[in-house]
Every structure is written in C-alpha cells, then in structure tokens.
Design a protein around this motif. Structure first.
Motif, short mmCIF file in Angstrom:
data_model
loop_
_atom_site.label_atom_id
_atom_site.label_comp_id
_atom_site.label_asym_id
_atom_site.label_seq_id
_atom_site.Cartn_x
_atom_site.Cartn_y
_atom_site.Cartn_z
N SER A 193 -12.52 2.67 3.37
CA SER A 193 -11.18 3.17 3.12
C SER A 193 -10.52 2.20 2.16
CB SER A 193 -10.40 3.25 4.45
OG SER A 193 -9.09 3.72 4.24
N VAL A 194 -10.08 2.71 1.00
CA VAL A 194 -9.58 1.86 -0.08
C VAL A 194 -8.08 2.07 -0.26
CG1 VAL A 194 -9.74 1.36 -2.55
CG2 VAL A 194 -11.82 1.89 -1.24
N PHE A 195 -7.35 0.96 -0.34
CA PHE A 195 -5.91 1.00 -0.64
C PHE A 195 -5.72 0.14 -1.89
CE2 PHE A 195 -6.27 2.32 3.68
CZ PHE A 195 -5.27 3.27 3.83
N ALA A 196 -5.88 0.81 -3.03
CA ALA A 196 -5.94 0.10 -4.30
C ALA A 196 -4.66 -0.65 -4.60
CB ALA A 196 -6.25 1.09 -5.43
N ALA A 197 -3.50 -0.07 -4.31
CA ALA A 197 -2.23 -0.74 -4.62
C ALA A 197 -2.09 -2.03 -3.84
CB ALA A 197 -1.06 0.20 -4.31
N ALA A 198 -2.70 -2.09 -2.67
CA ALA A 198 -2.66 -3.31 -1.87
C ALA A 198 -3.79 -4.27 -2.22
CB ALA A 198 -2.74 -2.96 -0.38
N GLY A 199 -4.74 -3.81 -3.02
CA GLY A 199 -5.89 -4.65 -3.38
C GLY A 199 -6.81 -4.91 -2.20
N LEU A 200 -6.94 -3.91 -1.32
CA LEU A 200 -7.75 -4.08 -0.11
C LEU A 200 -8.67 -2.89 0.10
CD1 LEU A 200 -5.00 -5.35 2.39
CD2 LEU A 200 -6.66 -6.75 1.13
N ALA A 201 -9.83 -3.16 0.68
CA ALA A 201 -10.76 -2.11 1.11
C ALA A 201 -11.20 -2.44 2.53
CB ALA A 201 -11.97 -2.03 0.19
N LEU A 202 -11.32 -1.42 3.36
CA LEU A 202 -11.61 -1.59 4.78
C LEU A 202 -12.93 -0.92 5.10
CD1 LEU A 202 -8.09 -0.24 5.83
CD2 LEU A 202 -8.65 -2.52 4.98
N VAL A 203 -13.86 -1.70 5.65
CA VAL A 203 -15.20 -1.18 5.94
C VAL A 203 -15.44 -1.22 7.45
CG1 VAL A 203 -17.68 -1.48 5.54
CG2 VAL A 203 -16.05 -2.00 3.71
N ALA B 215 0.84 -1.20 0.00
CA ALA B 215 0.00 0.00 0.00
C ALA B 215 0.88 1.25 0.00
CB ALA B 215 -0.92 0.00 1.21
N ASP B 216 0.43 2.27 -0.73
CA ASP B 216 1.18 3.52 -0.75
C ASP B 216 0.31 4.72 -0.36
OD1 ASP B 216 -0.42 3.44 -2.97
OD2 ASP B 216 1.18 3.76 -4.43
N ALA B 217 -0.95 4.70 -0.72
CA ALA B 217 -1.86 5.79 -0.40
C ALA B 217 -3.28 5.26 -0.45
CB ALA B 217 -1.68 6.95 -1.38
N GLY B 218 -4.14 5.86 0.36
CA GLY B 218 -5.52 5.42 0.41
C GLY B 218 -6.45 6.39 -0.29
N SER B 219 -7.70 5.99 -0.39
CA SER B 219 -8.75 6.87 -0.90
C SER B 219 -10.02 6.59 -0.10
CB SER B 219 -8.99 6.66 -2.40
OG SER B 219 -9.43 5.34 -2.66
N LEU B 220 -10.89 7.57 -0.08
CA LEU B 220 -12.14 7.46 0.67
C LEU B 220 -13.28 7.14 -0.28
CD1 LEU B 220 -13.75 7.89 3.34
CD2 LEU B 220 -13.95 10.31 2.67
N ALA B 221 -14.06 6.13 0.04
CA ALA B 221 -15.27 5.81 -0.71
C ALA B 221 -16.47 6.10 0.18
CB ALA B 221 -15.27 4.34 -1.13
N LEU B 222 -17.45 6.82 -0.38
CA LEU B 222 -18.68 7.15 0.34
C LEU B 222 -19.86 6.77 -0.55
CD1 LEU B 222 -17.66 10.63 1.80
CD2 LEU B 222 -17.76 8.46 3.03
N PRO B 223 -20.09 5.48 -0.73
CA PRO B 223 -21.12 5.05 -1.67
C PRO B 223 -22.53 5.29 -1.13
CG PRO B 223 -20.25 3.16 -0.49
CD PRO B 223 -19.42 4.34 -0.07
N ALA B 224 -23.45 5.39 -2.07
CA ALA B 224 -24.87 5.48 -1.76
C ALA B 224 -25.61 4.65 -2.80
CB ALA B 224 -25.33 6.94 -1.79
#
Length: 263
Positions: A106-116, A73-82
């Motif tokens: 919280s999504v860490f695309a380079a790691a292939g993981l998302a945290l809910v 992982a290098d950087a995350g992104s925020l997902a706020l789906p509806a």
C-alpha cells in the motif's frame, strides 16, 4: 494477501479525506486478521514516523494512521508487483524485495511511505513501513483494465483449448466455490463505487481459478513443453488480474479523495 493492502489503501484514503472514522478503518481490517502490528523498516524511517523499528515491540495500527496524516498523506495506491513487473513501487531495493515477496504493498506517495504486510503468526498481520520515492506511478484506468481482463480471459481459454492441457476436474466448481467462500469479505466505506466493487469481485474469481490451476499442475499437460505452454498461457491472465485490482482500487481512491461538497 492482496486484499490486505487493498483494504488499507481504500479505508485509509477514506479516513484521510473525512469519509470515515479511524475506528471504521480499524474495524474493517479486523475482518482480515484480529491483530495488526506496525514497525518501520529502518532507523531513519522509525525516527521520521515515530514508529518502532523492526525487531522492537510493534505499534498498533492507529499509530500508522497518525503517521500518515502527520506526513501529509492524502490518498493511497495499490502495488501488486511480480518478478519483472515492479509497477507501482518506487524506493529502495529493500522495499522492492519485500513487496515482491509479499506480492503487494500500500503506497502513500505524498507521505513518501509504502506499507508491506506479512503474516508472522495466525490471525496477525504485520505492516512494515518503508521509505518511498514519492512517485505516484502510472495511472491505470478502470475501463482499460476491465477490457484487458476480458481479453486475457478469452486469449488464455483459447490457448489452453488449443494445447489440450486443461484437464477435466469433476470437483472444479465445488473447489472454486469453497475457495471463494473462505476468502475474507471486507467491509467498504460509504461511497465505494459499484464498478470498482464489480471489477474487484471478478478479479478475485479469476485469481481463485488461477490458484486452483497452480495447485493442479501440470494441469493435464502431457509433456514438459506442454506444461511450459500452459504456464505461458496463464501468465497474461495473472498480469491482467493484478492490473484490474490496481485499477479498481485506484478508481475507489479517486472518488473517495474528492472533496466533500456541502449544500
């Protein structure tokens, strides 16, 4: 709990890029809940991350940080789906369903993981780790998002005024102040950009107003039709708030992920 995923995304990015210590990440998250637990959503993810699978005794948050680093992982992104708007997510139906239910990830695309996150008990946040497609998703510029929020505020106010369904509440300002005062105030890492902070604060204020409006249904509407029009007027504002939050976190991540320049 949008602030939970935003806080983890920003602080974990700072840590991954040498801008914060692991203890700083853990301390910042304890402002939201005393305890943070971590489990993997399925056996495969558990094996790949060396985290316990859901239903087993959870791991501490430090194990999640270690898993992110191990997986690159290098950087995350925020997902706020509806509903109807799953932007920022990529992965299995299980991930999308869980993130929609939580309203965030919280999504860490380079790691292939998302945290809910969810809250199984008072003062406890449980993070469930899902596989992610690795698609970083669309970039949301902070200027564009800030402008869209301003325009949505104007459009919603004008529509509600035309419909004459914004009921006068003598206690509205007091209720808003109480709601904002009770919201947790997370610490942010050094280098957190001021513009991102301002946009997050503005989005939080508008979100609090939307929550009050939802609690005040039908908000002075005199008919079911007027109530539907009122809901339709507020929906773009909710979308703009989510986009503004994503953009503010994205801007913070962009700057925190930049290499440290040595003199």
């Amino acid at each position: 709990m949008a602030m939970a995923s935003a806080t983890l995304t920003i602080w974990a990015t700072a840590w991954l890029n040498g801008k914060a210590a692991a203890d700083d990440v853990l301390d910042a998250l304890t402002t939201l809940a005393d305890r943070h637990d971590v489990v993997a959503a399925d056996e495969t993810t558990a094996a790949e991350t060396e985290l316990p699978v859901a239903g087993k005794y959870p791991a501490p948050l430090a194990r999640l940080l270690a898993a992110l680093r191990t997986r690159g992982a290098d950087a995350g992104s925020l997902a706020l789906p509806a509903p109807g708007d799953p932007r920022g997510l990529g992965g299995s139906g299980a991930l999308v369903g869980a993130a929609l239910n939580a309203g965030e990830a919280s999504v860490f695309a380079a790691a292939g993981l998302a945290l809910v996150p969810d809250s199984p008990a008072d003062d406890v946040v449980r993070w469930t780790v899902y596989p992610h497609s690795g698609d970083a998703g669309e970039h949301v510029g902070i200027s564009e998002a800030e402008q869209a929020l301003t325009e949505a505020i104007r459009a919603s106010a004008a529509t509600l005024a035309d419909l004459d369904v914004a009921r006068e509440r003598p206690d509205a300002h007091d209720a808003l102040r109480v709601r904002l005062r009770r919201a947790p105030s997370p610490r942010w890492p050094d280098g957190m950009p001021g513009r991102a902070l301002r946009v997050l604060q503005r989005a939080d204020e508008i979100a609090a107003i939307l929550e009050l409006a939802a609690a005040d249904e039908p908000g002075g509407a005199v008919s079911a039709s007027a109530a539907r029009h009122r809901a339709n007027a507020l929906r773009p504002l909710d979308t703009a708030v989510r986009q503004a939050r994503r953009a503010a976190v994205g801007e913070a991540v962009r700057l925190l992920a930049q290499p440290v320049t040595r003199p």
